[in-house]
Design a protein around this motif. Structure first.
Motif, short mmCIF file in Angstrom:
data_model
loop_
_atom_site.label_atom_id
_atom_site.label_comp_id
_atom_site.label_asym_id
_atom_site.label_seq_id
_atom_site.Cartn_x
_atom_site.Cartn_y
_atom_site.Cartn_z
N ASN A 81 0.79 -1.23 0.00
CA ASN A 81 0.00 0.00 0.00
C ASN A 81 0.83 1.28 0.00
O ASN A 81 0.32 2.35 -0.36
CB ASN A 81 -0.96 -0.01 1.19
CG ASN A 81 -1.94 -1.17 1.09
OD1 ASN A 81 -2.34 -1.54 0.00
ND2 ASN A 81 -2.30 -1.75 2.23
N ARG A 91 3.33 0.69 -8.73
CA ARG A 91 2.72 -0.63 -8.54
C ARG A 91 2.33 -1.25 -9.88
O ARG A 91 2.54 -2.44 -10.11
CB ARG A 91 1.50 -0.55 -7.62
CG ARG A 91 0.93 -1.95 -7.32
CD ARG A 91 -0.29 -1.91 -6.43
NE ARG A 91 -0.02 -1.27 -5.17
CZ ARG A 91 -0.55 -0.11 -4.79
NH1 ARG A 91 -1.39 0.53 -5.58
NH2 ARG A 91 -0.24 0.42 -3.63
N HIS A 130 -5.83 -8.83 -8.79
CA HIS A 130 -6.11 -8.72 -7.37
C HIS A 130 -5.11 -7.89 -6.58
O HIS A 130 -5.23 -7.76 -5.37
CB HIS A 130 -6.23 -10.11 -6.75
CG HIS A 130 -7.42 -10.87 -7.26
ND1 HIS A 130 -8.70 -10.55 -6.91
CD2 HIS A 130 -7.51 -11.91 -8.13
CE1 HIS A 130 -9.54 -11.36 -7.51
NE2 HIS A 130 -8.85 -12.19 -8.28
N LEU A 131 -4.09 -7.38 -7.26
CA LEU A 131 -3.12 -6.57 -6.53
C LEU A 131 -3.09 -5.13 -7.06
O LEU A 131 -2.38 -4.29 -6.52
CB LEU A 131 -1.72 -7.18 -6.63
CG LEU A 131 -1.61 -8.61 -6.09
CD1 LEU A 131 -0.22 -9.18 -6.38
CD2 LEU A 131 -1.87 -8.63 -4.59
N VAL A 187 -7.89 -2.08 -6.20
CA VAL A 187 -8.19 -2.90 -5.02
C VAL A 187 -8.04 -2.05 -3.75
O VAL A 187 -7.16 -1.18 -3.68
CB VAL A 187 -7.23 -4.12 -4.99
CG1 VAL A 187 -7.37 -4.90 -3.70
CG2 VAL A 187 -7.48 -5.00 -6.20
N ASP A 229 -6.92 -0.98 0.02
CA ASP A 229 -5.67 -1.25 0.73
C ASP A 229 -5.77 -2.50 1.60
O ASP A 229 -4.85 -3.33 1.65
CB ASP A 229 -5.31 -0.04 1.62
CG ASP A 229 -4.61 1.06 0.81
OD1 ASP A 229 -4.69 1.02 -0.43
OD2 ASP A 229 -3.99 1.95 1.43
N ARG A 261 -5.81 -5.58 -0.57
CA ARG A 261 -4.49 -5.83 -1.17
C ARG A 261 -3.52 -6.45 -0.16
O ARG A 261 -2.77 -7.36 -0.48
CB ARG A 261 -3.90 -4.54 -1.74
CG ARG A 261 -2.59 -4.81 -2.50
CD ARG A 261 -1.94 -3.54 -3.02
NE ARG A 261 -2.80 -2.84 -3.96
CZ ARG A 261 -3.35 -1.65 -3.71
NH1 ARG A 261 -3.10 -1.02 -2.57
NH2 ARG A 261 -4.13 -1.09 -4.61
N GLU A 282 -4.30 -10.05 0.05
CA GLU A 282 -3.93 -10.77 -1.16
C GLU A 282 -2.41 -10.96 -1.26
O GLU A 282 -1.94 -11.98 -1.76
CB GLU A 282 -4.43 -10.03 -2.42
CG GLU A 282 -5.94 -9.94 -2.55
CD GLU A 282 -6.60 -11.25 -3.01
OE1 GLU A 282 -5.91 -12.27 -3.10
OE2 GLU A 282 -7.82 -11.23 -3.27
#
Lengths: 90, 90, 90, 90
Positions: free
Chosen positions: A67, A74, D64-65, D69, D71, D74, D77
């Motif tokens: 995060n 990312r 999914h990352l 998504v 925080d 994530r 995951e």
């Protein structure tokens, strides 16, 4: 700071150890040791490399996709990771 | 003469190359290169080791289990090979 | 009698179990279970298949390369095994 | 919608095909086909499973990352993915 920097000394030590194992294979070849001995040593090096890969990958996923990473960064890391795994798992 | 003896120079060269690749990873860590770069290099070393294993194993099977080997020797080699593959394929 | 014949019932049972695992993945997809659940199940099937391969290969090496095999047959089996492993270990 | 939902039909088809391959192994065992034939078929199933894993994993990482998504999600995951890969790459 990246996890490969935080764990630099530990990772360098593991690589040094793997180089030592390869030195053992060189010696076994030079001394014309029996082939099965060489195979066992190559198998051990494969194990050590896979274990290193697994550890660096684990740190990579936790560190570079989390995060605290910018959206732009990312996105790039996700592309990179997906492409690396595709080739590694082939 | 065993196949690892006949191919000694070629095998030593491959191992030297893999040690060079490991040196590249050491340098990437020392220079604190980005982690993804390190992962790619580890992945390449894994590929090189697996390819070396595959080649030495191929020679081993053809050389050490064939018809020119004594029954006693073959029995031992078969036990060794089966146990090595069990651990390698786990 | 070949080892795959002697162990036929046991091997058939393992394959039936793997088919059951695949059925579980089908169900997870139909029910739109979360993706991670599907990944875990595929990973388990991969483990089961590799373990089956390892066991059949072990029996194969002990059974088909041993001293009771004719020279001609062994030569063929060695070629086959070497080529299979080359592709499997790639 | 998850990628395993979007690709549901395609994935179900692949699993159906793998079940068919396992049916072929069952038949080879029932018919007491030669062992090498069984090994080749198991090897092919392993390839199909690994290819399926690679594809679902690829979608998983991208889906999914990513930046869409939450925080919290994530974080979960990432833990899941890291732990799955640790076990898969062992």
């Amino acid at each position: 700071m990246a996890h490969t920097t935080a764990n630099k000394e530990k990772l360098l030590l593991r690589i040094k150890k793997i180089k030592g194992q390869l030195g053992g294979i060189e010696k076994a070849l030079e001394d014309e040791k029996e082939c099965f001995n060489v195979l066992q040593q190559i198998s051990a090096v494969r194990g050590a490399i896979q274990s290193l890969m697994s550890e660096v990958l684990d740190g990579h996923i936790k560190e570079h996709l989390g995060n605290h990473v910018s959206d732009e960064q990312r996105e790039k890391e996700i592309e990179n990771l997906a492409s690396l795994l595709k080739s590694y798992l082939k």
